[in-house]
Design a protein around this motif. Structure first.
Motif, PDB file in Angstrom:
ATOM      1  N   GLY A  26       0.813  -1.210   0.000  1.00 51.47           N
ATOM      2  CA  GLY A  26       0.000   0.000   0.000  1.00 51.47           C
ATOM      3  C   GLY A  26       0.845   1.257   0.000  1.00 51.47           C
ATOM      4  N   GLU A  29       2.289   2.342  -3.326  1.00 56.45           N
ATOM      5  CA  GLU A  29       1.366   2.929  -4.291  1.00 56.45           C
ATOM      6  C   GLU A  29       1.458   4.456  -4.316  1.00 56.45           C
ATOM      7  OE1 GLU A  29      -2.598   1.560  -3.607  1.00 56.45           O
ATOM      8  OE2 GLU A  29      -2.010  -0.550  -3.544  1.00 56.45           O
ATOM      9  N   GLU A 152     -11.918   4.051   5.048  1.00 56.85           N
ATOM     10  CA  GLU A 152     -11.718   2.665   4.622  1.00 56.85           C
ATOM     11  C   GLU A 152     -12.980   1.890   5.028  1.00 56.85           C
ATOM     12  OE1 GLU A 152     -11.580  -0.142   3.260  1.00 56.85           O
ATOM     13  OE2 GLU A 152      -9.415   0.048   2.941  1.00 56.85           O
ATOM     14  N   ALA A 187      -6.667  -5.922   2.630  1.00 52.25           N
ATOM     15  CA  ALA A 187      -7.038  -4.663   1.982  1.00 52.25           C
ATOM     16  C   ALA A 187      -6.955  -3.497   2.970  1.00 52.25           C
ATOM     17  CB  ALA A 187      -8.448  -4.770   1.401  1.00 52.25           C
ATOM     18  N   ARG A 190      -3.339  -2.690   3.348  1.00 55.41           N
ATOM     19  CA  ARG A 190      -2.840  -1.904   2.214  1.00 55.41           C
ATOM     20  C   ARG A 190      -3.285  -0.453   2.328  1.00 55.41           C
ATOM     21  NH1 ARG A 190      -4.067  -6.797  -0.536  1.00 55.41           N
ATOM     22  NH2 ARG A 190      -6.117  -6.034  -1.151  1.00 55.41           N
ATOM     23  N   PHE A 191      -4.534  -0.255   2.750  1.00 54.52           N
ATOM     24  CA  PHE A 191      -5.028   1.107   2.956  1.00 54.52           C
ATOM     25  C   PHE A 191      -4.182   1.829   3.995  1.00 54.52           C
ATOM     26  CE2 PHE A 191      -7.381   4.311   5.197  1.00 54.52           C
ATOM     27  CZ  PHE A 191      -8.090   4.981   4.225  1.00 54.52           C
ATOM     28  N   ARG A 194      -0.855   2.885   2.543  1.00 53.07           N
ATOM     29  CA  ARG A 194      -1.054   3.994   1.600  1.00 53.07           C
ATOM     30  C   ARG A 194      -1.386   5.287   2.333  1.00 53.07           C
ATOM     31  NH1 ARG A 194      -4.202   1.303  -1.173  1.00 53.07           N
ATOM     32  NH2 ARG A 194      -6.208   2.040  -0.400  1.00 53.07           N
ATOM     33  N   HIS A 195      -2.240   5.197   3.341  1.00 56.94           N
ATOM     34  CA  HIS A 195      -2.671   6.364   4.112  1.00 56.94           C
ATOM     35  C   HIS A 195      -1.497   6.982   4.864  1.00 56.94           C
ATOM     36  CE1 HIS A 195      -5.356   8.948   6.308  1.00 56.94           C
ATOM     37  NE2 HIS A 195      -5.098   8.374   7.469  1.00 56.94           N
TER      38      HIS A 195
END
Length: 208
Positions: A26, A29, A152, A187, A190-191, A194-195
């Motif tokens: 994440g 990304e 999320e 998921a 991954r969030f 990324r966050h």
């Protein structure tokens, strides 16, 4: 300008390692990030690891380098992952953090972003107490704590048994470790990566 992200974990049977990989994915990304995955040293004797089946499980992430406390100062954001032991972080991670006194003395982690993820054997095995108690150490270091906001939507999943809290991503392993992280849990992880990377990137750009 590169934003340096570290994902630092301890895993005995591989569940937290899989979460760490998702967190790192994440973070990658986010454009302009450099993501490094590390593990902390093992403390359990080899013969005990062998008897418990953990030694074989750990082969999956034997390639991941072991981090030294001083390396934490190189990051703009650090995401820590560790399994729960009786409602607290595993001793391996606690031991590693207890060696960061020199960083604390210099204020080397002040202003860096910190975030946490974990695993438990059961739904109510101490996920939130592990995450929030972990936050205390990050606050002593002057870090900026970032969790997982309800943007999320997977945090709201009620159709299946799943980990995931606003304090950090989580997974449930079952008492015998047979359950692997679900797609919903991965998921969320991954969030989180990324966050955290997005916020760290903004903070670094702002300070520049």
């Amino acid at each position: 300008m590169t934003t340096k992200i570290q994902v630092v974990f301890y895993s005995m049977y591989g569940h937290v390692y899989k979460m760490a990989e998702a967190v790192a994915a994440g973070a990658r990304e986010v454009e302009g990030t450099e993501v490094a995955l590390y593990q902390v040293p093992e403390l359990v004797p080899e013969d005990v690891l062998e008897k418990s089946g953990a030694k074989k499980a750990r082969e999956a992430f034997a390639h991941v380098p072991v981090i030294q406390p001083e390396q934490l100062a190189e990051a703009d954001a650090i995401l820590f992952g560790a399994p729960t032991r009786f409602g607290n972080m595993a001793a391996q991670m606690r031991n590693f953090l207890d060696q960061t006194g020199g960083l604390w003395t210099r204020g080397a982690l002040i202003g860096k972003v910190g975030s946490v993820f974990t695993s438990t054997a059961t739904q109510h095995g101490g996920q939130e107490t592990t995450l929030t108690s972990f936050h205390s150490t990050l606050l002593h270091h002057g870090m900026i704590i970032v969790g997982v906001p309800y943007a999320e939507q997977r945090l709201l999943t009620m159709k299946e048994i799943t980990g995931g809290t606003p304090y950090g991503a989580t997974t449930i392993t079952d008492a015998d470790g047979s359950r692997q992280p679900s797609e919903n849990e991965l998921a969320i992880a991954r969030f989180q990566g990324r966050h955290v990377a997005t916020i760290a990137k903004r903070l670094k750009a702002g300070s520049a």
